[in-house]
Enzyme design. Sequence first.
Site, PDB file in Angstrom:
ATOM      1  N   SER A  98      -1.998  15.582 -40.793  1.00  0.00           N
ATOM      2  CA  SER A  98      -1.205  16.619 -40.117  1.00  0.00           C
ATOM      3  C   SER A  98      -2.047  17.786 -39.604  1.00  0.00           C
ATOM      4  O   SER A  98      -2.883  17.612 -38.739  1.00  0.00           O
ATOM      5  CB  SER A  98      -0.117  17.081 -41.086  1.00  0.00           C
ATOM      6  OG  SER A  98       0.719  18.002 -40.473  1.00  0.00           O
ATOM      7  N   ASP A 241       0.810  20.743 -33.981  1.00  0.00           N
ATOM      8  CA  ASP A 241      -0.162  20.488 -35.041  1.00  0.00           C
ATOM      9  C   ASP A 241      -0.770  19.098 -34.818  1.00  0.00           C
ATOM     10  O   ASP A 241      -0.424  18.400 -33.858  1.00  0.00           O
ATOM     11  CB  ASP A 241       0.484  20.646 -36.426  1.00  0.00           C
ATOM     12  CG  ASP A 241       1.392  19.488 -36.788  1.00  0.00           C
ATOM     13  OD1 ASP A 241       2.043  18.943 -35.882  1.00  0.00           O
ATOM     14  OD2 ASP A 241       1.437  19.113 -37.967  1.00  0.00           O
ATOM     15  N   ASP A 243      -0.508  16.107 -35.927  1.00  0.00           N
ATOM     16  CA  ASP A 243       0.258  14.869 -35.767  1.00  0.00           C
ATOM     17  C   ASP A 243       1.561  15.079 -34.997  1.00  0.00           C
ATOM     18  O   ASP A 243       2.411  14.193 -34.942  1.00  0.00           O
ATOM     19  CB  ASP A 243       0.521  14.193 -37.122  1.00  0.00           C
ATOM     20  CG  ASP A 243       1.387  15.027 -38.051  1.00  0.00           C
ATOM     21  OD1 ASP A 243       1.409  16.264 -37.904  1.00  0.00           O
ATOM     22  OD2 ASP A 243       2.044  14.444 -38.932  1.00  0.00           O
ATOM     23  N   ASP A 245       4.323  17.002 -35.300  1.00  0.00           N
ATOM     24  CA  ASP A 245       5.696  17.215 -35.771  1.00  0.00           C
ATOM     25  C   ASP A 245       6.109  18.679 -35.728  1.00  0.00           C
ATOM     26  O   ASP A 245       7.288  18.993 -35.833  1.00  0.00           O
ATOM     27  CB  ASP A 245       5.957  16.584 -37.160  1.00  0.00           C
ATOM     28  CG  ASP A 245       4.972  17.021 -38.221  1.00  0.00           C
ATOM     29  OD1 ASP A 245       4.066  17.810 -37.911  1.00  0.00           O
ATOM     30  OD2 ASP A 245       5.114  16.562 -39.371  1.00  0.00           O
TER      31      ASP A 245
HETATM   32 MG    MG Z   1       2.322  17.728 -39.130  1.00  0.00          MG
END
Ligand code: MG
Length: 457
Positions: A98, A241, A243, A245
């Site tokens: 992440s 961010d 990844d 999300d």
């Molecule tokens: Mg994330």
Amino acid sequence: MFENRLFGTNGIRGLANVELTPEFALKVAAAIGTFFEAGKIVVGCDGRTSSPMLKSAVISGLTSTGCRVYDAGMVPTPALQYAVRAYGMDGGVMITASHNPPEYNGVKVMASDGVELPRELEMEVERIFFEGGFRRAEWNSVGDVLKLPGVLETYAEAVMKHVDRDAISSARPKVVVDAGNGVSALVYPSILGRLGCRVVAINSNVDGRFPGRPPEPRPENLTALSSTVKFEGADLGVAYDGDGDRAIFSDERGVIHWGDRSFALVEKAFLSENPGEVVVTPVSSSKVVEDVASEYGGKVIWTKVGSVTVSRTMLRVGAKLGGEENGGVFYGPHQPVRDGAMTTALILEILAKEGRRLSEMLEELPKYCQLKDKVPCPEELKQPVLEELRRRVSGARVETLDGVKVWFDDGSWILVRPSGTEPIYRLYAEASTEERVAQVVEEFKQLLSEIISSVRS
Ligand code: MG
């Protein structure tokens, strides 16, 4: 590390090839595969340098237990989560750390509903991992590995169908997108383009060394976004961010806003159209979430900090909207997980329909000054420190749903809680003035340091 527990707040995290070695990932995956009992599992990864290495190990471990693996390739986490449900999978595994620095990596495990496993099922995976005794498939039932193409397109279509494309494309907003060299670059800018935005993309090549900026979209990491918005005369900017999300927004003046304010805008629009609905948010969120709910006839359910708790609570109570201060918005009609592209599409729809500037709309929300800080605390002291902290603050109005949240008479509050992923205590505070919020944080930092050294000795 990983002596008796694997999962933190968001999956398993560690230093790549130090804590998260291929051998470790293989064993984790064998435990996951044993847990899923030879099911169909979709596997994806982010763009980190160690992700292909770890993905191979994870696929190996899963197939050894007889799971059939569908390899989605490099995808944002929300796209993988969407794929779990869209393709009728039994589960999903995402290799990502992440927002953590480039040297980290991690493993997130999704249930068949696309949401990360609840804690009790993570414990089941941990039990299998530590006890060993993995399921081993016979030679003729070792799992297949199939490519799963089209995940990004399926996801893009899903996001776009939840917003008014005509309204957005007639407004033709100019949007600066900062993927921060993360996997969101693979599809988010194109979604915005297809919604009719004029897109200016920065840090848009996927690069696991994150040369453009650190993967966490904190205001201090977003100076390039802010200056590009101003230089381009854009209507807004958005940063994701690592990844994809979480989404953090810049208004047209280049000012970066915390996630709970952008969430409050989504909440306001949502409750105006769906009065009486329930909104789920962690105790770390601004009071603005509650202010908006009471003005527009909604109800807030406060949860512990952590996106999985928000998602699981939404499913349990049938809520359609959730949000976090870090830029995570959970839009249930799409999927009850945080999703950077969906969040951006919702904000764009609001601006297009209202025909107003982002700064103006945020300005109208009740205003609070917020401050976040942290205090280092060794892992083994976290629990005794928390107990001592609870004893010391017993005089004020105190909530202990997660860590310790203290409300003061003037409406200001502070939340002090041990991080689930790092050896630190996090402090979140809010007050009506800068001075007051700084004072509250300072006071509690001192108290915390004092307690940490007293517990240590
Ligand atoms: Mg994330």
